[in-house]
Design a protein around this motif. Structure first.
Motif, PDB file in Angstrom:
ATOM      1  N   LEU A   7      34.348  33.361 -24.547  1.00 11.75           N
ATOM      2  CA  LEU A   7      32.892  33.238 -24.669  1.00 11.75           C
ATOM      3  C   LEU A   7      32.334  34.357 -25.542  1.00 11.75           C
ATOM      4  O   LEU A   7      32.859  35.466 -25.556  1.00 11.75           O
ATOM      5  CB  LEU A   7      32.242  33.285 -23.278  1.00 11.75           C
ATOM      6  CG  LEU A   7      32.614  32.119 -22.356  1.00 11.75           C
ATOM      7  CD1 LEU A   7      32.028  32.333 -20.964  1.00 11.75           C
ATOM      8  CD2 LEU A   7      32.110  30.793 -22.956  1.00 11.75           C
TER       9      LEU A   7
ATOM     10  N   LYS B 209      29.835  37.154 -26.118  1.00 15.17           N
ATOM     11  CA  LYS B 209      28.952  37.963 -25.273  1.00 15.17           C
ATOM     12  C   LYS B 209      28.411  39.149 -26.089  1.00 15.17           C
ATOM     13  O   LYS B 209      28.050  38.996 -27.229  1.00 15.17           O
ATOM     14  CB  LYS B 209      29.711  38.404 -24.014  1.00 15.17           C
ATOM     15  CG  LYS B 209      30.130  37.226 -23.138  1.00 15.17           C
ATOM     16  CD  LYS B 209      28.940  36.658 -22.381  1.00 15.17           C
ATOM     17  CE  LYS B 209      29.339  35.471 -21.520  1.00 15.17           C
ATOM     18  NZ  LYS B 209      28.225  35.006 -20.703  1.00 15.17           N
ATOM     19  N   ARG B 210      28.402  40.323 -25.469  1.00  8.92           N
ATOM     20  CA  ARG B 210      27.804  41.501 -26.111  1.00  8.92           C
ATOM     21  C   ARG B 210      28.348  41.808 -27.507  1.00  8.92           C
ATOM     22  O   ARG B 210      27.608  42.053 -28.444  1.00  8.92           O
ATOM     23  CB  ARG B 210      28.073  42.745 -25.267  1.00  8.92           C
ATOM     24  CG  ARG B 210      27.289  42.826 -24.019  1.00  8.92           C
ATOM     25  CD  ARG B 210      27.683  44.076 -23.217  1.00  8.92           C
ATOM     26  NE  ARG B 210      27.006  44.005 -21.938  1.00  8.92           N
ATOM     27  CZ  ARG B 210      25.781  44.473 -21.725  1.00  8.92           C
ATOM     28  NH1 ARG B 210      25.136  45.093 -22.683  1.00  8.92           N
ATOM     29  NH2 ARG B 210      25.222  44.336 -20.544  1.00  8.92           N
ATOM     30  N   ARG B 211      29.666  41.850 -27.619  1.00 15.15           N
ATOM     31  CA  ARG B 211      30.232  42.279 -28.900  1.00 15.15           C
ATOM     32  C   ARG B 211      30.006  41.223 -29.975  1.00 15.15           C
ATOM     33  O   ARG B 211      29.743  41.536 -31.138  1.00 15.15           O
ATOM     34  CB  ARG B 211      31.722  42.600 -28.735  1.00 15.15           C
ATOM     35  CG  ARG B 211      31.968  43.810 -27.842  1.00 15.15           C
ATOM     36  CD  ARG B 211      33.420  44.205 -27.805  1.00 15.15           C
ATOM     37  NE  ARG B 211      34.262  43.119 -27.341  1.00 15.15           N
ATOM     38  CZ  ARG B 211      34.430  42.767 -26.077  1.00 15.15           C
ATOM     39  NH1 ARG B 211      33.835  43.448 -25.100  1.00 15.15           N
ATOM     40  NH2 ARG B 211      35.209  41.756 -25.751  1.00 15.15           N
TER      41      ARG B 211
ATOM     42  N   GLU C 186      35.355  37.537 -25.654  1.00 17.12           N
ATOM     43  CA  GLU C 186      35.950  37.984 -24.395  1.00 17.12           C
ATOM     44  C   GLU C 186      37.267  37.244 -24.114  1.00 17.12           C
ATOM     45  O   GLU C 186      37.589  36.271 -24.785  1.00 17.12           O
ATOM     46  CB  GLU C 186      34.971  37.708 -23.244  1.00 17.12           C
ATOM     47  CG  GLU C 186      33.572  38.256 -23.457  1.00 17.12           C
ATOM     48  CD  GLU C 186      33.528  39.773 -23.517  1.00 17.12           C
ATOM     49  OE1 GLU C 186      34.412  40.423 -22.932  1.00 17.12           O
ATOM     50  OE2 GLU C 186      32.617  40.316 -24.163  1.00 17.12           O
TER      51      GLU C 186
END
Lengths: 662, 662, 662
Positions: free
Chosen positions: B351, B353-355, B347
């Motif tokens: 951080l 995250k989802r990807r 991001e």
């Protein structure tokens, strides 16, 4: 209205006609003419040779008839001798071509030669006409702004670099703030820096917009200084456009002036945007009434010619919102030129017909009722709707602006309040929030620490804040912050935005080589809501955020794709107040429900009326305008009607009718 | 995959962050970073002054972490000092305006000064980094091609004339080949000759495209030569686009390189075009695996953000088609610049995250399964689908291209095979046809005698050929042949094309003066077919030919207008083989029937599956990818599943699931 | 037809082929070839060096075969040596860019150097070929006009100023006529004056159009003078376009020529516009037959390829309307160049196929029937439909033209008569009205006193006039008159137009800043009519006028908005005649009813037929053309059919059939 006016072009019509014009004006209760904004060639037919006798005669004749003059500087349309003798005064478009004579607003706003001519004609007008008793005030130029595009001449480029040097000091700092390392854009010499639009750095585009706005503000400041020096105490204004005119920061512009003036050719199709314009102009100079310098009596800015009743309903709506001057453009339809089909009050023939009759009836009534409304207290809404020029430009300069038009986004939110007859004030971050019970923040990627502090304080004291997505995610240079939004406001909203996704992402020119854009479609994922009004479902659009709760509570969760089950709407209690955060752009249903939810416990009440029937409280009065052709009855508690019909607890309005009760 | 990578921009991010990045990469099983393609300003901050210490540190740190580096030459984005010191290096657009700094791909590809700078930086990079053990290979520039248009500067015009002189020798020969007598265009001095596009001679436009492709190939060849000389044995690649990227002849480009690399931001809406891209890239260098140098983990090239499962299904599809590197663009979303909204794996906040989670899961699996698939035999389809750059350019350069988009035409045909799970190879006329049972010829107006000879031989030996209309009707200069098509192939197809007509003919700018184009509509005449599958009816479009049989047999006849009763589809037996010829562009039904008809007796079998459920055989394995969100069962004969679930003669796949059986 | 021709390009094809071409022509009953219009490079391969032997041989060979030659001057396409040696001969577009070689019609029509070359080549052709017996006549250039835009070079600007000086004498008079005081546009030096288009003064734009038309007429006049001097008595023509070609005043152009010639690639979709074109060309030179210099046998100017029967029906329709030459473009499809897909009579292969067969059949019949129709009396319609170039340009130059396309408005009115099989003549104000019973005036804002006088006289004597709105409201400089329309004609129509309004008014660029145009919608208010046919309702559009009766009687009144109850349609009796005035633009129903109403007592009768079945009386014959694919029977009183089938009082026509009865 205090001032009931028309734009008048005595320099265009034979002087023999003036007496008849003034007679008809007097009969129509016109007490003001706006004069001079395109008359430069008549005022100064050759360089340095002034010819102002005609204007003296006009001042005298109107003075005798009790008509005041709002005198405009003629700088919107330089004469041919000026631009042909000094071609560098003409604007250069972005493609490098220079404008030619025959239009208006085609000058370079930073050009020193042009500015000197403007100062000289302004000084001359002050000298000649400053002492007339029937001088209502001064009006700068006409509709300042980039009607013919923005100037990209080499002089402007140099001014832009100087402006950047003032802002950033060094090229190193500029590179650091603009973050130019991407695609090796980094500048190594000031001469490499130029204004940018189109497919360029969002940071560079934002500063380009800032500079271009400043250039016009500075242009206006020079004329203002001349008038202030020569005509102390005179009112100064200039006509703006709206609602929410993007090219110039009107808060900067009107800060130096005495009246904010709107040119607003009302759009019958959407009275909400017109009301927003009124509220915006009222806010540019909160301490003074605002003026309507141009509005139409016939076919001008939209397709539909207003009915006589509509003209009246509009005027009352503006009056209720603090308007003090109502000035039609224009007295008589011009025979020639680009605007020969834009209808004035009189016909081509010079005869008074339908539009004259409507104006006369309106002005007679406005003259009669004005004494009652002249000293009403200022409008004081409890809802502050945040607007900010930097964010507007940032939106347009970044790709997000291809998805979410900032202005349209604000208009949609405003409409939700307009439809509930809840007065709204445009709140800019630099001002205080003390007067509001509810602050609404449209997507506001750039939030400065001072405004963040005000928001914390406002909520701590019991206020409610409703925020839309993409809050506090960018720095003042239009770059994303390397942190989780809303940066500096996470504690207020009780959440972190971990990421997010466009529901129809823009792609660059490279990818478009093989993915034709017209194949793209929007997605509108769903959200399940648990609100005060019960459980319901709605859809979102454009952009959805990946929210992680950090103290807040999910009022809504996504029901689609990989985000299913994640928070979409978050409520948080902070101090004595409450915040609501929307993690995606709402479709209309959801927007309405969020507004209702935000109103809870604020003491603000909706007043439902049929569509386009408008209720505006002002002091002891309540103004009710029916902008539709159908008769309506509006239940309202009042003592009596001072305009229109009120009985048995209901105001009764015919089509396009007005009722004012107290 | 052998290489699991990300595009990484260490020059953009603070060096303090590198360790954390490398830690997260290692955790996500990333073993390759693609570095440097926009870092020129960081590598050479001023003319001739190199600053490469940071890149040494990057090589060292990644090397320690077991991560390889694919090092790019930075020539896609020249620094400001270069283009401001040497403005002639900037591309001139067709309208005569020169590009300015602040974008990428804005250089003139033939400019000698620019090329010298490119050679120098390439040589410097070789000298400094050629010896690193963790150097995976070299990557030229970035997405070579006309992202910012093609260059029309006077230097390019002169190079074009020199190129023409090499091609034609004399101006007389050029006039003869271009057939310039029409409209008195004939050239009488070399200086009169310029590149042409738009409403110009098709012959001149074709050579303009040829030259412009050659210019980029030659540009790449210079850098390649530098690397070959300094870094013998190193792999060299450059990233291409697709499917079937028109501006550069990729067969010429990749002929000098070691790996064909694709930038393919998969379009979920049409997996068929994505599969075609894989097959095309595999074909550019048939003797080597191909690389995916850029693909997205988030919102990039299309509107829909892929689900984690979709990323996996795509990767397996490419793996089955011979892919060896899977490299995401890009590690972390950039904060600034034109692509600030194109999502990286991390991001804005840095951080994971989802990807990141999706990429990590994918790469962990691909690392695990790779040993099993590393040494599979090459893909060997029995269907050859003819593609040819000259014909692509000819189509675009002639009016026919306004009717039949060549690329779209090929994609439609490819799709008919994709839907039947029949592997296809892109066959270019210069290669042999020996491996095929069926050769499919999309409209191919320009056919050279050598290819005609191969076709005769292929059919004589028992092969089947399916041809679309407009075959062998033009000469190599994009002029029509004064003969009856298919010229040189009439004996093979058993027919003559006497004439034909557009079903919606394009008209020139003159006629358009009074016949507004928007009044035009398409006609879709009918055809009656007698096929192996029985008698049926279908419709045609765009262009219909007036066929006279000469040994062939009509399988279909027109049923509309003045062509009623004439042959529309012709079958002919030649030697041990068979040909099928379509005299008009088919609508989808007809296209499907013709494919089925062509498959008869070829030994090639269709494998029907639900839409977007893909089956790709490779060696002893069969890869099954479910590109839909719905679970499916695919009946297939196999021993066991090595990935996913197989039981009772059926592969069972959840939504976006993969199954590999053997 | 007297002349049955094809455009032939002997300079393009090998001379060995000519004999075969001429043999095939003769077989197809072709007796005319149009030659030379793009052959400059073949005629004059280098400056001053002529090469005309090939053309002598062509004259000889065609002469021997009994084929005439229509010889064109080649000035539409200058050779490369001319424009590269004299670049100032190339047109400069409005954006300042100069055209380059490789197209046609790219020359500056006022350039002295270019004109000298044109005079020289014309003189040379006269000298060499003027004496050939098989010279049919001379043809100037090709499709004169702004195919490549209009020229705005500095020489044209200077010529424009000279033209204005001739027209206005002084700058003061020019400012007075153009009324330049608006927006301070007033000119103070001739050098400031330039041609204008786009968003500029309507008065300046009108004179720009006038000058540009005059420039082409003057260009043609120079060539005409050369031919008249050297080839006395020869026929001269040039090919025009239509219907109602706007850029050049064809009445001025054809006034100096002997035949008006049309290039008309018939649009099957609307035979009415094609018929209008025939009537318009007949009217340019009323004393002579007209020629069809270009028409198509295949796919050319529209999407549909004509059936053989359609070619025949068209030709008969033109013949009935006075046509004497029928010339196909072109003999053989060109292999190269911009028009390589525009089909000639022969195929690319040079073989005679479908189109050749159709042309041969048609020409054989036209040769046979011509003697019967050669000496028919001229066409003499009783309906005059007013058309005027000044008004056409005025419409386009003023904002009204964005609402009411003048040409489309006239085509709609023409269609109402065409559908009723009522012959119409195009009536220009400068000619007499004596032959008409009904004069129809489309919107005609500029009416000169002479034409007003003719109208009064025409009605006084018993004629009927039907007028559309916006009559006599502007002065000859395209400015509105300061009076009530129809100025000078109020007494004729018995009304005053007090004012009016657009039903969808155009707004300027400034207002558009915040009112997106795509939100606009049209209004179509109603009107209630009391006509001879009874009481009915219809709708209007675009513009409605505020009519005050002054002697007239309202046949229709508005039923919508603030105009409700006001007159919309007015009838007035004047002298022995009658006028009808429509105060708004009619929708189709209303247009039809007004035509029916206007026909009352004129003695003109409608002849209803199925759509696109056309009946044209001519002398003792009546021509019936069925432009549809369906058979029809047309009841008609006649003695016998001379073409086709007539029996029992009915003409019987198969699809696309023709019947001529007497």
């Amino acid at each position: 209205m205090k001032y009931r006016g028309v734009a008048y072009y005595p320099e265009y019509w034979p002087e023999e006609r003036w007496d008849e014009d003034i007679r008809l004006m007097t009969e129509a209760r016109i007490n003001t003419v706006r004069v001079g904004e395109f008359a430069w060639i008549a005022m100064e037919p050759a360089e340095g040779r002034y010819a102002l006798d005609w204007l003296h005669r006009l001042f005298e004749k109107t003075g005798e008839a009790g008509i005041g003059v709002l005198l405009c500087t003629p700088t919107a349309a330089p004469p041919a001798w000026l631009t042909s003798n000094y071609p560098e005064t003409l604007m250069v478009q972005e493609d490098g071509t220079r404008h030619t004579h025959g239009i208006r607003r085609h000058y370079c706003p930073t050009n020193r030669t042009y500015r000197n001519f403007c100062r000289a004609i302004t000084a001359k007008l002050c000298e000649e006409f400053g002492a007339y008793e029937n001088l209502v005030g001064w009006h700068l130029d006409n509709e300042l702004g980039p009607e013919r595009g923005r100037c990209y001449c080499e002089h402007c480029q140099a001014q832009y670099r100087a402006w950047l040097q003032g802002r950033y000091g060094s090229l190193e700092e500029l590179n650091r703030r603009w973050q130019t390392r991407f695609w090796s854009v980094e500048f190594t010499d000031w001469a490499q820096v130029r204004m940018a639009t189109g497919d360029r750095y969002p940071s560079i585009k934002l500063d380009t917009r800032r500079f271009q706005s400043d250039a016009y503000v500075d242009f206006a400041a020079e004329q203002t200084a001349v008038i202030r020096e020569q005509c102390q105490g005179a009112l100064i204004t200039t006509n703006g456009m709206g609602p929410l005119f993007e090219p110039i920061n009107y808060y900067d512009l009107y800060a130096m002036l005495d009246r904010a003036s709107a040119d607003q050719y009302f759009d019958i199709a959407d009275m909400s945007a017109d009301a927003l314009a009124c509220d915006a102009f009222r806010g540019y100079i909160p301490s003074a009434p605002w003026w309507m310098t141009e509005t139409g009596s016939g076919a001008l800015s939209n397709d539909k010619v207003p009915e006589a009743g509509q003209l009246r309903a509009w005027a009352y709506s503006a009056l209720a919102r603090g308007c003090e001057m109502w000035c039609f453009f224009r007295w008589r339809t011009a025979l020639s030129g680009q605007e020969q089909e834009l209808q004035g009050v009189l016909e081509y023939s010079g005869l008074p017909k339908r539009r004259y009759a409507a104006v006369k009836a309106l002005f007679s009534e406005l003259e009669t009722v004005w004494p009652r409304f002249a000293d009403l207290p200022p409008v004081r809404p409890k809802v502050g709707l945040v607007f900010d020029y930097t964010n507007d430009w940032a939106y347009r300069a970044a790709r997000v602006g291809e998805k979410v038009q900032y202005k349209q986004h604000i208009e949609e939110i405003y409409r939700a309040f307009y439809d509930r007859n809840i007065p709204v004030e445009i709140a800019i971050p630099a001002r205080e929030l003390d007067n509001y019970s509810l602050v609404v923040i449209p997507s506001l990627p750039i939030v400065d620490p001072a405004f963040a502090g005000k928001l914390f304080e406002f909520v701590a004291k019991g206020g409610t804040v409703l925020s839309f997505p993409q809050l506090a995610c960018r720095d003042p240079y239009n770059n994303y912050l390397p942190d989780e939004p809303p940066v500096g406001l996470r504690g207020l909203f009780g959440l972190r935005v971990a990421g997010g996704m466009y529901l129809r992402s823009y792609v660059g020119p490279d990818e478009a080589l093989w993915h034709p854009k017209d194949k793209y479609t929007d997605q509108t994922p769903g959200v399940k809501l648990t609100l005060a009004g019960g459980e319901t479902h709605a859809t979102m659009r454009t952009w959805m955020e990946d929210i992680e709760l950090d103290g807040g509570r999910a009022l809504g969760v996504y029901t689609d794709n990989s985000f299913t089950g994640c928070p979409a709407v978050v409520e948080h209690h902070y101090g004595a107040g409450r915040t609501l955060y929307l993690g995606a752009y709402p479709n209309p249903d959801l927007l309405g429900w969020m507004v209702e939810e935000a109103l809870l416990n604020t003491g603000i009440t909706s007043l439902p009326t049929p569509q386009w029937v408008e209720v505006v409280p002002r002091g002891e009065y309540t103004f009710i305008m029916n902008h539709t052709p159908n008769p309506v009855r509006v239940p309202i508690q009042a003592t009596e009607a001072v305009v229109g019909v009120y009985a048995d607890g209901e105001a009764s309005l015919a089509g396009y009718d007005v009722c004012v009760v107290r």
